[in-house]
Design an enzyme around this catalytic site. Structure first.
Site: not given
Ligand code: NAP
Length: 270
Positions: A141, A154, A158, A189
């Site tokens: 991130s 967080y 990361k 998301t």
């Molecule tokens: N959205 C942003 O702005 C952003 C920015 C920078 C980085 N990121 C990173 O990108 C990644 C994906 O995020 P996203 O934005 O796609 O969020 P999201 O739509 O909420 O997806 C998160 C995913 O992680 C899974 N997950 C969460 N906790 C888990 C656990 N304990 N075990 C297994 N699976 C787990 C969730 O599935 P289940 O609930 O089915 O387990 C879901 O599939 C994350 O690592 C996040 O930190 C996001």
């Protein structure tokens, strides 16, 4: 499993960036192992991806420790063949001041964002190394580079994953296995539906990118491997500013991310 262009494990594939990444990899002909906790969502995605390449839904909570992650992934790859690609994408966010954040939450962030990927990498790396090929891509991130307000646990988790990846890339530089870190900015998301994150979303919505762009970047790394990449690309400026003046970067980030700034301060006026 039918002939494919390799096997990719994608954690966090029930939603958001992971889901789009699994779609992009399947369209490229890779069999996918879909990891997350929500079985129904994984099964639905596996059905959707079946016309492109075989998919295995793999319900798994990545916070459940190295032994569990290892045995579940070993069972899955016994069915699919060894992993050629691992995308560590699972995770949730936090938004709130440090003293208002429970210690348990800080531990959970570390378990999911750091120790979960570490366990998954340990499960696939021996086979990648033995075959002299493979690619591990860790979704980190921009917050790990900047330390914005409200992201303490967080951003730290990361940053741990990012630094861990850099060390692995050094340690295995002659192994044929590649390592990449992807630093997304704000991505539209369900990540922002949890806890206090909707408060952040309201004021940052116009800067958000779509998860498909992150997925394209991830898949692009398979053709043009890089250790570090930011999405969108112009966020690389953050590294340039930090190299010139960490103090300036800190001031800019503090001014932009403080809650009162988000409620109408500099740089975020409607
Ligand atoms: N959205 C942003 O702005 C952003 C920015 C920078 C980085 N990121 C990173 O990108 C990644 C994906 O995020 P996203 O934005 O796609 O969020 P999201 O739509 O909420 O997806 C998160 C995913 O992680 C899974 N997950 C969460 N906790 C888990 C656990 N304990 N075990 C297994 N699976 C787990 C969730 O599935 P289940 O609930 O089915 O387990 C879901 O599939 C994350 O690592 C996040 O930190 C996001």
């Amino acid at each position: 499993m039918a002939a494919t262009r390799g096997v990719a494990i994608v954690t966090g594939s029930s939603s958001g960036i992971g889901q789009e990444t699994a779609r992009a990899l399947a369209r490229r002909g890779l069999a996918t192992v879909l990891v997350a906790r929500q079985r129904d969502r994984l099964e639905a995605l596996a059905r959707e991806l079946a016309p492109y390449a075989p998919s295995v839904p793999l319900p798994l909570d990545l916070s459940h420790g190295e032994d569990t992650v290892d045995s579940v992934l070993a069972e899955a790859t016994a069915r699919t063949g060894p992993a050629d690609v691992l995308v560590n994408c699972a995770g949730h966010g936090m938004y709130g001041s440090f003293l208002d954040t429970a210690a348990d939450e800080l531990h959970t962030l570390m378990r999911v964002h750091y120790f979960g990927p570490v366990a998954a990498i340990r499960a696939v790396l021996p086979s990648m190394r033995a075959r002299g090929r493979g690619h591990v891509i860790n979704i980190c991130s921009m917050s790990s580079k900047m330390g914005p307000w409200g992201h303490t646990g967080y951003a730290a988790a990361k940053a741990a994953l990012s630094t861990f990846t850099e060390s692995l890339a050094t340690e295995y530089s002659h192994s044929g296995v590649r390592f990449s870190v992807v630093h997304p900015g704000l991505v539209d998301t369900p990540f922002f539906e949890r806890g206090d994150l909707p408060r952040l979303r309201v004021r940052t919505e116009r800067r958000m990118i779509q998860p498909e762009l992150v997925a394209r970047t991830v898949v692009g790394l398979l053709d043009r491997p890089r250790l570090q990449t930011c999405v969108p690309r112009h966020y690389r400026l953050v590294d340039a500013i930090a190299a010139c003046s960490p103090t300036l970067l800190h001031r800019l980030v503090a001014r932009q991310s403080r809650p009162h700034a988000l409620l109408g301060g500099v740089g975020d006026r409607p």
